[in-house]
Design a protein around this motif. Structure first.
Motif, PDB file in Angstrom:
ATOM      1  N   ILE A   7      10.426 -31.644 -27.067  1.00  0.00           N
ATOM      2  CA  ILE A   7      10.662 -32.572 -25.953  1.00  0.00           C
ATOM      3  C   ILE A   7      11.539 -33.724 -26.437  1.00  0.00           C
ATOM      4  CG2 ILE A   7       8.445 -33.730 -26.374  1.00  0.00           C
ATOM      5  CD1 ILE A   7      10.023 -33.150 -22.930  1.00  0.00           C
ATOM      6  N   GLU A   8      12.777 -33.684 -26.022  1.00  0.00           N
ATOM      7  CA  GLU A   8      13.763 -34.642 -26.523  1.00  0.00           C
ATOM      8  C   GLU A   8      13.462 -36.082 -26.140  1.00  0.00           C
ATOM      9  OE1 GLU A   8      14.519 -34.342 -22.466  1.00  0.00           O
ATOM     10  OE2 GLU A   8      14.218 -32.712 -23.890  1.00  0.00           O
ATOM     11  N   ARG A   9      12.716 -36.294 -25.065  1.00  0.00           N
ATOM     12  CA  ARG A   9      12.437 -37.659 -24.617  1.00  0.00           C
ATOM     13  C   ARG A   9      11.604 -38.429 -25.639  1.00  0.00           C
ATOM     14  NH1 ARG A   9       8.108 -35.569 -20.104  1.00  0.00           N
ATOM     15  NH2 ARG A   9       6.238 -35.785 -21.380  1.00  0.00           N
ATOM     16  N   GLU A  10      10.873 -37.705 -26.537  1.00  0.00           N
ATOM     17  CA  GLU A  10      10.017 -38.346 -27.518  1.00  0.00           C
ATOM     18  C   GLU A  10      10.727 -38.600 -28.845  1.00  0.00           C
ATOM     19  OE1 GLU A  10       7.200 -39.333 -26.543  1.00  0.00           O
ATOM     20  OE2 GLU A  10       6.698 -38.087 -24.810  1.00  0.00           O
ATOM     21  N   TRP A  11      11.926 -38.063 -29.027  1.00  0.00           N
ATOM     22  CA  TRP A  11      12.586 -38.166 -30.327  1.00  0.00           C
ATOM     23  C   TRP A  11      13.189 -39.545 -30.542  1.00  0.00           C
ATOM     24  CZ3 TRP A  11      15.470 -32.935 -29.312  1.00  0.00           C
ATOM     25  CH2 TRP A  11      14.564 -31.882 -29.495  1.00  0.00           C
ATOM     26  N   THR A  12      13.144 -39.996 -31.772  1.00  0.00           N
ATOM     27  CA  THR A  12      13.667 -41.329 -32.090  1.00  0.00           C
ATOM     28  C   THR A  12      15.084 -41.292 -32.642  1.00  0.00           C
ATOM     29  OG1 THR A  12      12.635 -41.195 -34.285  1.00  0.00           O
ATOM     30  CG2 THR A  12      11.370 -42.257 -32.527  1.00  0.00           C
ATOM     31  N   ASP A  13      15.601 -40.083 -32.987  1.00  0.00           N
ATOM     32  CA  ASP A  13      16.969 -40.032 -33.514  1.00  0.00           C
ATOM     33  C   ASP A  13      17.978 -39.678 -32.422  1.00  0.00           C
ATOM     34  OD1 ASP A  13      15.929 -37.478 -33.333  1.00  0.00           O
ATOM     35  OD2 ASP A  13      16.628 -36.798 -35.293  1.00  0.00           O
ATOM     36  N   GLU A  14      17.870 -38.485 -31.839  1.00  0.00           N
ATOM     37  CA  GLU A  14      18.776 -38.059 -30.772  1.00  0.00           C
ATOM     38  C   GLU A  14      17.962 -37.591 -29.580  1.00  0.00           C
ATOM     39  OE1 GLU A  14      22.399 -35.711 -31.934  1.00  0.00           O
ATOM     40  OE2 GLU A  14      21.230 -35.428 -33.776  1.00  0.00           O
ATOM     41  N   LYS A  15      18.286 -38.061 -28.409  1.00  0.00           N
ATOM     42  CA  LYS A  15      17.573 -37.649 -27.193  1.00  0.00           C
ATOM     43  C   LYS A  15      18.470 -36.707 -26.393  1.00  0.00           C
ATOM     44  CE  LYS A  15      14.862 -41.924 -26.905  1.00  0.00           C
ATOM     45  NZ  LYS A  15      13.601 -41.349 -27.355  1.00  0.00           N
ATOM     46  N   ARG A  16      18.693 -35.525 -26.941  1.00  0.00           N
ATOM     47  CA  ARG A  16      19.504 -34.508 -26.271  1.00  0.00           C
ATOM     48  C   ARG A  16      18.759 -33.188 -26.295  1.00  0.00           C
ATOM     49  NH1 ARG A  16      21.373 -30.917 -29.956  1.00  0.00           N
ATOM     50  NH2 ARG A  16      21.775 -31.615 -32.092  1.00  0.00           N
ATOM     51  N   PHE A  17      19.179 -32.268 -25.433  1.00  0.00           N
ATOM     52  CA  PHE A  17      18.576 -30.948 -25.426  1.00  0.00           C
ATOM     53  C   PHE A  17      19.013 -30.169 -26.674  1.00  0.00           C
ATOM     54  CE2 PHE A  17      19.100 -31.614 -20.659  1.00  0.00           C
ATOM     55  CZ  PHE A  17      17.788 -32.039 -20.497  1.00  0.00           C
TER      56      PHE A  17
ATOM     57  N   PHE B  33       4.866 -29.783 -30.367  1.00  0.00           N
ATOM     58  CA  PHE B  33       4.356 -30.987 -29.735  1.00  0.00           C
ATOM     59  C   PHE B  33       4.196 -32.093 -30.779  1.00  0.00           C
ATOM     60  CE2 PHE B  33       3.038 -27.744 -26.752  1.00  0.00           C
ATOM     61  CZ  PHE B  33       3.196 -28.361 -25.522  1.00  0.00           C
ATOM     62  N   GLY B  34       4.560 -33.304 -30.392  1.00  0.00           N
ATOM     63  CA  GLY B  34       4.284 -34.470 -31.225  1.00  0.00           C
ATOM     64  C   GLY B  34       5.241 -34.705 -32.369  1.00  0.00           C
ATOM     65  N   ILE B  35       6.311 -33.914 -32.496  1.00  0.00           N
ATOM     66  CA  ILE B  35       7.283 -34.127 -33.574  1.00  0.00           C
ATOM     67  C   ILE B  35       8.224 -35.255 -33.168  1.00  0.00           C
ATOM     68  CG2 ILE B  35       9.108 -33.092 -34.951  1.00  0.00           C
ATOM     69  CD1 ILE B  35       7.693 -30.439 -34.726  1.00  0.00           C
ATOM     70  N   ALA B  36       8.484 -36.167 -34.097  1.00  0.00           N
ATOM     71  CA  ALA B  36       9.102 -37.443 -33.741  1.00  0.00           C
ATOM     72  C   ALA B  36      10.617 -37.417 -33.631  1.00  0.00           C
ATOM     73  CB  ALA B  36       8.691 -38.512 -34.760  1.00  0.00           C
ATOM     74  N   THR B  37      11.274 -36.455 -34.263  1.00  0.00           N
ATOM     75  CA  THR B  37      12.741 -36.453 -34.254  1.00  0.00           C
ATOM     76  C   THR B  37      13.297 -35.056 -34.007  1.00  0.00           C
ATOM     77  OG1 THR B  37      13.002 -36.019 -36.623  1.00  0.00           O
ATOM     78  CG2 THR B  37      12.746 -38.331 -35.960  1.00  0.00           C
ATOM     79  N   LEU B  38      14.551 -35.027 -33.589  1.00  0.00           N
ATOM     80  CA  LEU B  38      15.243 -33.746 -33.428  1.00  0.00           C
ATOM     81  C   LEU B  38      15.374 -33.051 -34.777  1.00  0.00           C
ATOM     82  CD1 LEU B  38      18.384 -33.005 -31.309  1.00  0.00           C
ATOM     83  CD2 LEU B  38      18.351 -32.329 -33.695  1.00  0.00           C
ATOM     84  N   ALA B  39      15.719 -33.806 -35.804  1.00  0.00           N
ATOM     85  CA  ALA B  39      15.912 -33.209 -37.127  1.00  0.00           C
ATOM     86  C   ALA B  39      14.634 -32.553 -37.630  1.00  0.00           C
ATOM     87  CB  ALA B  39      16.385 -34.280 -38.113  1.00  0.00           C
ATOM     88  N   GLU B  40      13.497 -33.224 -37.448  1.00  0.00           N
ATOM     89  CA  GLU B  40      12.224 -32.650 -37.880  1.00  0.00           C
ATOM     90  C   GLU B  40      11.854 -31.429 -37.055  1.00  0.00           C
ATOM     91  OE1 GLU B  40       9.558 -36.325 -39.518  1.00  0.00           O
ATOM     92  OE2 GLU B  40      10.152 -36.434 -37.406  1.00  0.00           O
TER      93      GLU B  40
ATOM     94  N   ASN C 278       9.753 -42.375 -20.329  1.00  0.00           N
ATOM     95  CA  ASN C 278      10.857 -42.403 -21.282  1.00  0.00           C
ATOM     96  C   ASN C 278      12.201 -41.998 -20.683  1.00  0.00           C
ATOM     97  OD1 ASN C 278       9.315 -43.048 -23.806  1.00  0.00           O
ATOM     98  ND2 ASN C 278       8.242 -41.195 -23.200  1.00  0.00           N
ATOM     99  N   PHE C 279      12.199 -41.364 -19.512  1.00  0.00           N
ATOM    100  CA  PHE C 279      13.489 -40.947 -18.953  1.00  0.00           C
ATOM    101  C   PHE C 279      13.594 -41.098 -17.440  1.00  0.00           C
ATOM    102  CE2 PHE C 279      10.893 -37.066 -19.205  1.00  0.00           C
ATOM    103  CZ  PHE C 279      10.930 -36.645 -17.888  1.00  0.00           C
ATOM    104  N   ALA C 280      12.485 -41.197 -16.717  1.00  0.00           N
ATOM    105  CA  ALA C 280      12.550 -41.246 -15.254  1.00  0.00           C
ATOM    106  C   ALA C 280      13.395 -42.404 -14.727  1.00  0.00           C
ATOM    107  CB  ALA C 280      11.141 -41.297 -14.661  1.00  0.00           C
ATOM    108  N   PRO C 281      13.328 -43.605 -15.309  1.00  0.00           N
ATOM    109  CA  PRO C 281      14.207 -44.664 -14.813  1.00  0.00           C
ATOM    110  C   PRO C 281      15.684 -44.289 -14.885  1.00  0.00           C
ATOM    111  CG  PRO C 281      12.459 -45.609 -16.141  1.00  0.00           C
ATOM    112  CD  PRO C 281      12.370 -44.116 -16.316  1.00  0.00           C
ATOM    113  N   ASP C 282      16.082 -43.611 -15.957  1.00  0.00           N
ATOM    114  CA  ASP C 282      17.482 -43.179 -16.073  1.00  0.00           C
ATOM    115  C   ASP C 282      17.805 -42.085 -15.067  1.00  0.00           C
ATOM    116  OD1 ASP C 282      17.922 -44.927 -18.182  1.00  0.00           O
ATOM    117  OD2 ASP C 282      17.447 -43.421 -19.711  1.00  0.00           O
TER     118      ASP C 282
END
Length: 543
Positions: free
Chosen positions: A119-129, A88-95, A406-410
């Motif tokens: 949770i990919e919706r919170e990541w700032t680098d890549e928003k993928r599973f 929880f709370g990690i900012a990026t996929l890499a981290e 972060n993702f519902a509109p999409d």
């Protein structure tokens, strides 16, 4: 004893009490005898109880609320959270991948690497599973199972797929899915019932581990200010452990539980049960129908705006559920069903209505079954009306509404956003929303849930375009969502949920007035005391 001194064990005074009782919305003082409230009123009138052996608590500068209830939570999971890897709370996929790698290095070969919360919706680098390629390089000799924050999808690695016998030729299970790469091979991202295949091969937790997790989960909840949690899907082994914890006097909060649908036959045979002091009650069956919006597993009437499918259902089929629904009516058992997409909501309401019509009301154990929709994030107007006509209750988690910004509109597009997380629309129709957190999917913090309900904004105060701020609720409504309305949702409105004479002495005490301070200050407030049945179960003030 003279007439001037009335017996009490505890007197809380010199404060502002928000009672959640419309007939007396605020008070200055309250008195407790045993586990019940015996007085609610002014400081002057409370003086008659401030004598003898009563514990006198001057709450100047503190604010007392009817005890908060989390209407949808998983207590064991809350207690387990500190024991496994938390993402929880990690900012990026890499981290996130780095954190999994560091944790896995301490896991012996052939033992399971487990954690939760990515949770990919919170990541700032890549928003993928996440996929198995992310973790295979450092987990070749140990299986990995790591649920996404939503709890209904997960990452597994190649070793886990091998142990489970899952390969390119394996069909998707009913009510679940293996995401696949361009060649059709499982990617390692799995949804819904596909998770069960892996859970079934992970060594079971010991009874001692589970007991410790339940005790710790209750304490963590009391620390945050919850006096009651409604556990949405408790296995019977935990029910028996909870009775043991209760008999040992080690419950920090009340628990109102639903058994998992997998054990519905046992629940229907044994029926509802409760301790004499109402600290623990088992009355429901938790059912699962679709997935989540973030994973594109929620069942929609029309295709996702960002995918060429409309999700999936059948985590529990109609054929499986129908006899359970009918017998539940005859046994007075509440049904709590996970539904998120509008297709799942509409289908389930149809199934509920068919059961209501199939069983004569003369055979119903209770006149108002108070069956529930858990999450129910996307509800068109016509189905909102059906909730009213059928007497079905929405159990909703405000933090989902702001996290999904972060993702519902999409996922949904602008038209469906108009009835997504439609809190005020439901209240306008006279419905009671049972407010919860879905912890450990979310943090489980009442400050966040209350803030989300009244602001419909991210924690930094921002909101998405077209996010319909008019669907937020006012503060009085939000307080009811976490007090008296959940009590109604558990058939307990006559014994708890508000500060009234004769009800259980359950109080949540914070250092700020949530009904008047700026929205952001709610998030900065601190719980100073939690009282359950007249007993202090958490205290940071006056130690």
């Amino acid at each position: 004893m003279s007439a001037e001194c009335l017996s009490a064990d505890m007197v809380i005074h010199n404060t502002k009490i928000y009672t959640a009782n419309e007939a007396q919305w605020t008070a200055e003082a309250t008195a407790v005898l045993g586990d019940k409230i015996i007085f609610v009123g002014s400081n002057a009138d409370a003086a008659q109880y401030m004598c003898g052996d009563a514990q006198i608590m001057d709450m100047n500068g503190k604010y007392v609320y009817a005890g908060f209830t989390d209407s949808h939570q998983h207590v064991e999971g809350v207690g387990q959270r500190p024991k496994t890897l938390s993402l929880f709370g990690i900012a990026t996929l890499a981290e996130t991948v780095d954190a999994i790698k560091a944790f896995s290095e301490g896991v012996p070969a052939n033992e399971w690497v487990q954690g939760r919360g990515w949770i990919e919706r919170e990541w700032t680098d890549e928003k993928r599973f996440l996929s198995k390629q992310d973790v295979d390089p450092f987990t070749a000799d140990k299986p990995l199972f790591m649920p996404r924050a939503d709890g209904v999808s997960a990452l597994v690695n190649s070793k886990a797929l091998e142990l489970a016998g899952i390969n390119k030729d394996s069909p998707d299970p009913l009510g679940g899915k293996f995401e696949r790469d361009a060649d059709g091979n499982p990617s390692g991202y799995i949804l819904a019932t596909a998770m069960d295949i892996f859970r079934n091969i992970i060594p079971a937790k010991t009874r001692a581990y589970k007991k410790d997790s339940l005790v710790q989960g209750m304490y963590e909840n009391a620390k945050l200010g919850w006096t009651n949690t409604q556990d949405a899907g408790m296995p019977y082994v935990n029910v028996d452990i909870m009775k043991e914890i209760h008999d040992e006097g080690n419950m920090s909060t009340r628990i109102y539980a639903a058994a998992n649908v997998a054990e519905a036959a046992t629940m229907l045979e044994r029926g509802p049960e409760a301790t004499a002091d109402n600290m623990f009650e088992l009355r429901g069956i938790k059912v699962y129908i679709d997935g989540t919006l973030g994973s594109r597993g929620a069942a929609l009437l029309e295709n996702y705006a960002d995918a060429d499918h409309n999700g999936f259902m059948n985590r529990t089929t109609k054929e499986e559920l129908d006899p359970i629904l009918r017998e539940a009516l005859r046994k007075g058992i509440q049904i709590e069903t996970h539904v998120i997409g509008d297709r799942a909501v509409r289908s389930l309401l149809n199934w509920y209505e068919e059961a209501f019509n199939a069983v004569p009301k003369s055979e119903w154990a209770v006149a108002e079954p108070r069956w529930r929709l858990e999450h129910a994030q996307i509800i068109p107007a016509q189905d909102q009306e059906r909730l009213v006509s059928l007497g079905v209750l929405p159990s909703m988690q405000p933090s989902h509404g702001i996290g999904d910004l972060n993702f519902a509109p999409d996922r949904l597009g602008p038209d469906r956003l108009a009835y997504a997380y439609p809190w005020q629309q439901l209240v306008d129709r006279g419905l009671m929303i049972l407010g919860g957190s879905d912890a450990p999917v979310e943090l489980g913090d009442p400050r966040i849930e209350f803030y989300a309900a009244i602001s419909r904004k991210r924690l930094d105060g921002t909101a998405g375009e077209g996010w319909h701020p008019e669907l937020a609720v006012n503060r009085k409504t939000a307080l009811k969502m976490f007090t008296i309305w959940p009590a109604y949702g558990a058939f307990q409105e006559d014994i708890r949920g508000s500060v009234e004479v004769g009800k259980y002495a359950d109080f949540t005490i914070f250092d700020r007035d949530w009904l008047s301070v700026p929205e952001a200050d709610i998030l900065r407030s601190e719980n100073v005391m939690t009282i359950v049945g007249g007993k202090i179960t958490y205290q940071s003030y006056g130690k």
